[in-house]
Write a protein that holds these residues in place. Structure first.
Motif, PDB file in Angstrom:
ATOM      1  N   PRO A 166       0.806  -1.234   0.000  1.00 48.56           N
ATOM      2  CA  PRO A 166       0.000   0.000   0.000  1.00 48.56           C
ATOM      3  C   PRO A 166       0.833   1.276   0.000  1.00 48.56           C
ATOM      4  CG  PRO A 166      -0.064  -1.063   2.167  1.00 48.56           C
ATOM      5  CD  PRO A 166       0.608  -2.031   1.230  1.00 48.56           C
ATOM      6  N   ASP A 167       2.095   1.181   0.439  1.00 49.26           N
ATOM      7  CA  ASP A 167       2.938   2.387   0.502  1.00 49.26           C
ATOM      8  C   ASP A 167       3.923   2.470  -0.665  1.00 49.26           C
ATOM      9  OD1 ASP A 167       4.558   0.265   1.198  1.00 49.26           O
ATOM     10  OD2 ASP A 167       5.497   1.286   2.904  1.00 49.26           O
ATOM     11  N   LEU A 168       3.619   1.777  -1.776  1.00 44.32           N
ATOM     12  CA  LEU A 168       4.538   1.753  -2.920  1.00 44.32           C
ATOM     13  C   LEU A 168       4.855   3.156  -3.414  1.00 44.32           C
ATOM     14  CD1 LEU A 168       6.099   0.274  -5.171  1.00 44.32           C
ATOM     15  CD2 LEU A 168       3.952   0.166  -6.467  1.00 44.32           C
ATOM     16  N   LEU A 169       3.847   3.989  -3.580  1.00 40.46           N
ATOM     17  CA  LEU A 169       4.074   5.347  -4.082  1.00 40.46           C
ATOM     18  C   LEU A 169       4.975   6.145  -3.149  1.00 40.46           C
ATOM     19  CD1 LEU A 169       1.701   4.612  -6.010  1.00 40.46           C
ATOM     20  CD2 LEU A 169       0.970   6.982  -5.805  1.00 40.46           C
ATOM     21  N   ASP A 170       4.749   6.009  -1.850  1.00 36.17           N
ATOM     22  CA  ASP A 170       5.575   6.733  -0.883  1.00 36.17           C
ATOM     23  C   ASP A 170       7.028   6.278  -0.959  1.00 36.17           C
ATOM     24  OD1 ASP A 170       3.426   8.207   0.028  1.00 36.17           O
ATOM     25  OD2 ASP A 170       2.927   6.787   1.618  1.00 36.17           O
ATOM     26  N   ARG A 171       7.234   4.978  -1.142  1.00 36.23           N
ATOM     27  CA  ARG A 171       8.599   4.441  -1.216  1.00 36.23           C
ATOM     28  C   ARG A 171       9.334   4.979  -2.443  1.00 36.23           C
ATOM     29  NH1 ARG A 171      10.393   2.208   3.527  1.00 36.23           N
ATOM     30  NH2 ARG A 171       8.845   0.788   4.403  1.00 36.23           N
ATOM     31  N   ILE A 172       8.619   5.069  -3.555  1.00 38.69           N
ATOM     32  CA  ILE A 172       9.238   5.589  -4.776  1.00 38.69           C
ATOM     33  C   ILE A 172       9.542   7.068  -4.618  1.00 38.69           C
ATOM     34  CG2 ILE A 172       8.855   6.040  -7.230  1.00 38.69           C
ATOM     35  CD1 ILE A 172       7.170   3.431  -7.242  1.00 38.69           C
ATOM     36  N   LYS A 173       8.617   7.804  -4.014  1.00 42.13           N
ATOM     37  CA  LYS A 173       8.857   9.225  -3.752  1.00 42.13           C
ATOM     38  C   LYS A 173      10.104   9.416  -2.892  1.00 42.13           C
ATOM     39  CE  LYS A 173       4.026  10.810  -3.780  1.00 42.13           C
ATOM     40  NZ  LYS A 173       2.931  11.339  -2.921  1.00 42.13           N
ATOM     41  N   GLU A 174      10.258   8.585  -1.867  1.00 47.09           N
ATOM     42  CA  GLU A 174      11.409   8.695  -0.976  1.00 47.09           C
ATOM     43  C   GLU A 174      12.716   8.464  -1.733  1.00 47.09           C
ATOM     44  OE1 GLU A 174      10.732   5.892   2.123  1.00 47.09           O
ATOM     45  OE2 GLU A 174       8.969   6.939   2.930  1.00 47.09           O
ATOM     46  N   ALA A 175      12.728   7.440  -2.613  1.00 50.99           N
ATOM     47  CA  ALA A 175      13.945   7.142  -3.374  1.00 50.99           C
ATOM     48  C   ALA A 175      14.309   8.290  -4.308  1.00 50.99           C
ATOM     49  CB  ALA A 175      13.753   5.850  -4.168  1.00 50.99           C
ATOM     50  N   LEU A 176      13.308   8.882  -4.950  1.00 49.58           N
ATOM     51  CA  LEU A 176      13.557   9.999  -5.857  1.00 49.58           C
ATOM     52  C   LEU A 176      14.031  11.231  -5.091  1.00 49.58           C
ATOM     53  CD1 LEU A 176      10.463   9.588  -8.209  1.00 49.58           C
ATOM     54  CD2 LEU A 176      12.854   9.208  -8.832  1.00 49.58           C
ATOM     55  N   ALA A 177      13.400  11.493  -3.948  1.00 47.74           N
ATOM     56  CA  ALA A 177      13.767  12.675  -3.154  1.00 47.74           C
ATOM     57  C   ALA A 177      15.184  12.546  -2.601  1.00 47.74           C
ATOM     58  CB  ALA A 177      12.771  12.867  -2.017  1.00 47.74           C
TER      59      ALA A 177
END
Length: 339
Positions: A166-177
């Motif tokens: 469920p937190d896939l989008l947040d994880r990708i955002k974190e990696a990009l940031a």
């Protein structure tokens, strides 16, 4: 009957024969249980008869799982990178990140040996996140270090387990940031079979991922149970042609399949990446058939972080000498086992 509805059940059965010299009842139950799990692995709704090879495999599998859990704790993984090349120009377009396990006793372990166990146990989620973080940071650094490669792209595979988080989008955002990588430079690859397991949910998930600015690719296209009625609804950027089609390009039928996929992709506003290119003949045919990008041993095997620098430097020299191609750089870098 369940609430006036019919229900049907199947059984996976494991059989251990009492004539095998057992002294304790728990041993025969253990072996029957092992045989039952083998029945499930082989398709369910069937039976399997225990043999001693099953026990040896079960012990080996248990040891592998234990080692894998320790590997996550000790960060024993590394990322190798396989170049993705523009078939039109021969220039480096990006890299696909591929995980390797640097086992303290066995050395580099092939993904074919540990990825299925990681998927089954759920360990693929922390492993996949680590790969994403690591690869994003490396590619961003390469962009900064090489003026010729400011738009270098990164392809990262998402497993079925990761897609379900469920937190896939947040994880990708974190990696990009954390890496400061431009989202447009990140290509997330999802296999066709994973997408079609729940196509409606995939449509929503893809739209959410695209809202981040990342690009999306269907991996191993043509090998699963794709539905053309859904394909046009997915906001995809790329289709990846499986290596099984590329390896058979000498036949007219397989040429027609690749040509059809390329035409379909173009009509849907996508580009095509061909995997497993090993010969110049395949390279030339794929270029003629309209594939925009390719990767494979013809250009380079997956290489480690240090050897990427050689490939980037060689590619940059083409600005001065257009006759150079990536194939000439293979002798300058070390090679690693690839799936």
């Amino acid at each position: 009957m369940l609430d006036k509805n019919s229900a049907f059940a199947t059984a996976s059965i494991g059989i251990a024969l009492s004539s095998s010299g057992y002294d304790r009842p728990e041993d025969i139950l253990r072996d029957a249980d092992i045989a039952m799990y083998r029945a499930k692995e082989n398709g369910k709704a069937r039976y399997e008869l225990f043999d001693h090879g099953m026990h040896a495999r079960a012990v080996s599998r248990l040891q592998l799982e234990s080692d894998l859990r320790q590997a996550v704790e000790d960060k024993e993984f590394c990322v190798y990178y396989q170049p993705i090349v523009s078939l039109e120009t021969g220039r480096l377009a990006g890299f696909e990140a591929l995980v390797r396990w640097n086992h303290p006793r066995r050395g580099l372990v092939s993904p074919a040996d540990f990825i299925p166990v990681a998927e089954e146990t759920g360990l693929i989620v922390p492993i996949g996140q680590w790969v994403l973080n690591e690869a994003c940071a490396h590619v961003r650094q390469w962009q900064l270090d090489s003026p010729s490669h400011r738009s270098l792209s990164l392809s990262v595979n998402l497993s079925a387990r990761q897609v379900a988080q469920p937190d896939l989008l947040d994880r990708i955002k974190e990696a990009l940031a954390a890496s400061k990588l431009n989202p447009h430079c990140l290509k997330l690859e999802i296999t066709e079979s994973v997408v079609m397991e729940n196509a409606e949910a995939a449509v929503l998930m893809f739209k959410q991922l695209r809202s981040l600015g990342v690009q999306l690719s269907i991996d191993d296209f043509g090998t699963g149970y794709s539905s053309l009625s859904y394909l046009h609804r997915f906001p995809l950027n790329y289709l990846k042609i499986d290596r099984s089609f590329v390896s058979r390009l000498t036949t007219d039928n397989d040429n027609a399949i690749v040509r059809t996929i390329s035409t379909l992709a173009r009509n849907l506003g996508m580009e095509v990446i061909a995997e497993g290119i090993e010969t110049d003949e395949q390279y030339q045919q794929l270029k003629m058939l309209g594939c925009e990008y390719g990767q494979g041993f013809l250009f380079s095997r997956p290489v480690n972080n240090d050897d990427v620098q050689h490939l980037l430097a060689h590619d940059a020299r083409r600005d001065l000498d257009p006759d150079l191609n990536l194939d000439h750089a293979k002798d300058d870098v070390s090679v690693a086992y690839s799936m």
